[in-house]
Each structure stands twice: as C-alpha cells, then as structure tokens.
Design a protein around this motif. Structure first.
Motif, short mmCIF file in Angstrom:
data_model
loop_
_atom_site.label_atom_id
_atom_site.label_comp_id
_atom_site.label_asym_id
_atom_site.label_seq_id
_atom_site.Cartn_x
_atom_site.Cartn_y
_atom_site.Cartn_z
N ILE A 126 14.97 2.59 6.63
CA ILE A 126 14.77 2.05 5.27
C ILE A 126 13.55 2.77 4.69
CG2 ILE A 126 13.97 -0.01 4.04
CD1 ILE A 126 15.61 -1.68 5.87
N PRO A 127 13.64 3.19 3.42
CA PRO A 127 12.51 3.93 2.84
C PRO A 127 11.33 3.03 2.51
CG PRO A 127 14.21 3.57 1.19
CD PRO A 127 14.76 3.03 2.48
N CYS A 128 10.17 3.65 2.41
CA CYS A 128 8.98 2.92 1.95
C CYS A 128 8.08 3.91 1.23
CB CYS A 128 8.23 2.30 3.13
SG CYS A 128 7.43 3.53 4.21
N PHE A 129 7.12 3.36 0.49
CA PHE A 129 6.10 4.20 -0.14
C PHE A 129 4.94 4.30 0.85
CE2 PHE A 129 8.47 2.51 -3.79
CZ PHE A 129 8.80 3.70 -4.42
N ARG A 130 5.05 5.28 1.75
CA ARG A 130 4.10 5.41 2.86
C ARG A 130 2.75 5.94 2.40
NH1 ARG A 130 6.15 9.24 7.43
NH2 ARG A 130 5.83 10.70 5.73
N VAL A 131 1.69 5.33 2.88
CA VAL A 131 0.35 5.84 2.55
C VAL A 131 -0.39 6.33 3.79
CG1 VAL A 131 0.14 4.35 0.52
CG2 VAL A 131 -0.79 3.57 2.69
N TYR A 132 0.05 5.92 4.99
CA TYR A 132 -0.65 6.35 6.21
C TYR A 132 0.27 6.15 7.41
CZ TYR A 132 -3.88 6.44 10.12
OH TYR A 132 -4.49 6.75 11.30
N GLU A 133 0.14 7.06 8.37
CA GLU A 133 0.87 6.88 9.63
C GLU A 133 0.13 7.58 10.75
OE1 GLU A 133 4.99 8.03 9.52
OE2 GLU A 133 5.38 7.05 11.45
N ASP A 134 0.04 6.92 11.91
CA ASP A 134 -0.39 7.60 13.13
C ASP A 134 0.51 7.11 14.27
OD1 ASP A 134 -1.42 5.16 14.20
OD2 ASP A 134 -3.41 5.54 13.37
N GLY A 152 -1.81 -1.73 -5.94
CA GLY A 152 -2.43 -1.23 -4.71
C GLY A 152 -2.15 -2.10 -3.50
N HIS A 153 -1.47 -3.21 -3.67
CA HIS A 153 -1.13 -4.12 -2.55
C HIS A 153 -0.43 -3.31 -1.46
CE1 HIS A 153 0.83 -8.27 -1.39
NE2 HIS A 153 0.47 -7.58 -0.33
N THR A 154 -1.07 -3.24 -0.32
CA THR A 154 -0.62 -2.37 0.77
C THR A 154 -0.44 -3.18 2.05
OG1 THR A 154 -1.80 -0.49 -0.21
CG2 THR A 154 -1.31 -0.34 2.14
N LEU A 155 0.57 -2.82 2.83
CA LEU A 155 0.82 -3.47 4.12
C LEU A 155 0.47 -2.51 5.24
CD1 LEU A 155 4.30 -5.09 3.33
CD2 LEU A 155 2.06 -6.21 3.31
N VAL A 156 -0.18 -3.03 6.25
CA VAL A 156 -0.57 -2.22 7.42
C VAL A 156 0.05 -2.89 8.64
CG1 VAL A 156 -2.50 -1.19 8.66
CG2 VAL A 156 -2.77 -1.80 6.23
N ILE A 157 0.89 -2.15 9.36
CA ILE A 157 1.63 -2.76 10.47
C ILE A 157 1.47 -1.94 11.76
CG2 ILE A 157 3.32 -3.67 8.83
CD1 ILE A 157 5.37 -1.69 9.88
N PRO A 158 1.49 -2.62 12.91
CA PRO A 158 1.53 -1.88 14.17
C PRO A 158 2.96 -1.42 14.42
CG PRO A 158 1.65 -4.22 14.61
CD PRO A 158 1.54 -4.08 13.11
N LYS A 159 3.10 -0.30 15.11
CA LYS A 159 4.44 0.12 15.50
C LYS A 159 4.96 -0.73 16.66
CE LYS A 159 4.23 4.73 13.59
NZ LYS A 159 4.26 6.20 13.81
N LEU A 209 -8.08 -0.11 9.32
CA LEU A 209 -8.12 -1.04 8.18
C LEU A 209 -9.26 -0.75 7.20
CD1 LEU A 209 -7.09 -4.58 9.49
CD2 LEU A 209 -6.22 -3.44 7.45
N PRO A 210 -10.50 -0.50 7.68
CA PRO A 210 -11.56 -0.21 6.71
C PRO A 210 -11.28 1.07 5.91
CG PRO A 210 -12.50 -0.86 8.81
CD PRO A 210 -11.03 -0.65 9.04
N ARG A 211 -10.78 2.10 6.59
CA ARG A 211 -10.51 3.38 5.90
C ARG A 211 -9.40 3.20 4.87
NH1 ARG A 211 -8.12 8.20 8.62
NH2 ARG A 211 -8.35 7.01 10.55
N LEU A 212 -8.35 2.48 5.24
CA LEU A 212 -7.26 2.22 4.30
C LEU A 212 -7.75 1.39 3.12
CD1 LEU A 212 -4.39 1.56 6.84
CD2 LEU A 212 -4.39 3.32 5.06
N LEU A 216 -9.13 0.99 -2.67
CA LEU A 216 -10.13 0.73 -3.71
C LEU A 216 -10.35 1.97 -4.56
CD1 LEU A 216 -12.83 -1.37 -1.79
CD2 LEU A 216 -11.07 -2.20 -3.36
N GLN A 217 -10.49 3.12 -3.91
CA GLN A 217 -10.76 4.35 -4.66
C GLN A 217 -9.58 4.73 -5.55
OE1 GLN A 217 -11.99 7.17 -1.66
NE2 GLN A 217 -13.80 5.95 -1.14
N ALA A 218 -8.37 4.53 -5.06
CA ALA A 218 -7.18 4.94 -5.83
C ALA A 218 -6.90 4.01 -7.00
CB ALA A 218 -5.96 4.97 -4.90
N THR A 219 -7.31 2.75 -6.88
CA THR A 219 -6.99 1.77 -7.92
C THR A 219 -8.16 1.47 -8.85
OG1 THR A 219 -7.63 -0.08 -6.49
CG2 THR A 219 -5.29 0.59 -6.46
N GLY A 220 -9.37 1.75 -8.39
CA GLY A 220 -10.55 1.38 -9.17
C GLY A 220 -10.98 -0.05 -8.94
#
Ligand code: AMP
Length: 137
Positions: free
Chosen positions: A14-22, A37-44, A65-68, A73-77
């Motif tokens: 399923i597609p998503c608007f990905r902002v980060y992956e490791d 800017g509402h973002t979800l952060v999930i464990p694999k 989490l802090p980096r994200l 914040l920087q992207a949305t103001g």
C-alpha cells in the motif's frame, strides 16, 4: 499478530507519503491529518501496543523521534507539537500496530485537542501504587 494497514505499508503493498525509513523504522504522513505535517512513526517490528514492543525496536523509535520532530517543525513552520501514542481501542487506537503521532499545533488551534480531566493523587495511594509499579520492573 494479524496483518494491519501499516504492515501492508511496510511491505510496500500500500502506498504512503514516506518521509523516513531505516532498518527498523518507517515514518509517513497521516492520511487524515489533524494538522499540516501530521506524521506517523512506526516500528517495522509487528507489535500491537507499546508494552509488547522489544527494547531494541523501542530504542530505534526513540533515536529518530526527535530528528523527525525537528524536520516536521522546520518543514511546516510550526513551533509546537504533540507526540501521541494510543494503546488499545479504549485509548483510541484504531490501527493495531504500534505508532507514534507527531502532530504540529498551530496558533489557529489546529492539531491535537486534549481533554485532561486531572484529579488529585492521594499520598497513601500514590506510595502504594508507585511501589506496585516499581516492583514489576
Ligand atoms: P490511532 O487512532 O492512534 O490508531 O491512529 C491511526 C492513524 O492512522 C489515524 O490518524 C489514521 O488517519 C491513520 N491512517 C490509517 N490508515 C492510513 C494510511 N493508509 N496511511 C496513512 N495514515 C493512515
């Protein structure tokens, strides 16, 4: 654990608007954002709730989490934000795969609305409860 929409996103089904992956973490935009800017952060790692997550996966989430949050914040103001993490249907969890919400809060009020029905902690109860919790760690 049953498949969820998030395990399908991790698998790329399923597609998503990905902002980060490791190796252990994926972050993407919430499809029904409370604010810009509402973002979800999930464990694999597949775990329904935070109490069932391994220390390793939890550490991987905590590391980014802090980096994200800074990037959101920087992207949305936005200058304020809430981290929300629901566990169990009673606690408003809809997707049964651990996830952290990063939700910017704006001056116009958009973002997370919070009900906070605070009560007073009785000293005797507090001492007993703290000891009961500490005894299980
Ligand atoms: P919760 O109530 O904490 O379980 O929140 C689940 C969140 O997942 C909600 O904010 C939904 O908008 C979001 N969500 C559900 N499906 C998707 C999806 N396919 N892509 C992005 N976000 C989703």
């Amino acid at each position: 654990m049953a498949d969820t929409i998030f395990s399908k996103i991790i698998a790329g089904e399923i597609p998503c608007f990905r902002v980060y992956e490791d190796d252990q973490v994926l972050a993407f935009l919430d499809i029904n954002p409370l604010s810009k800017g509402h973002t979800l952060v999930i464990p694999k790692e597949a775990a329904e709730t935070l109490d069932r997550l391994s220390d390793e996966a939890a550490a991987a989430l905590g590391r980014v989490l802090p980096r994200l949050s800074r990037a959101v914040l920087q992207a949305t103001g936005a200058t304020a934000f809430n981290i929300l993490q629901n566990n169990g249907a009673t606690a408003h969890q809809a997707v049964m795969h651990v996830h952290f919400h990063i939700i910017p809060k704006y001056a116009d009020g958009s973002g997370l609305g919070i009900g906070w029905p605070a009560r007073t902690l009785n000293a005797d109860d507090g001492a007993a409860l703290a000891a009961a919790i500490a005894g299980r760690l």
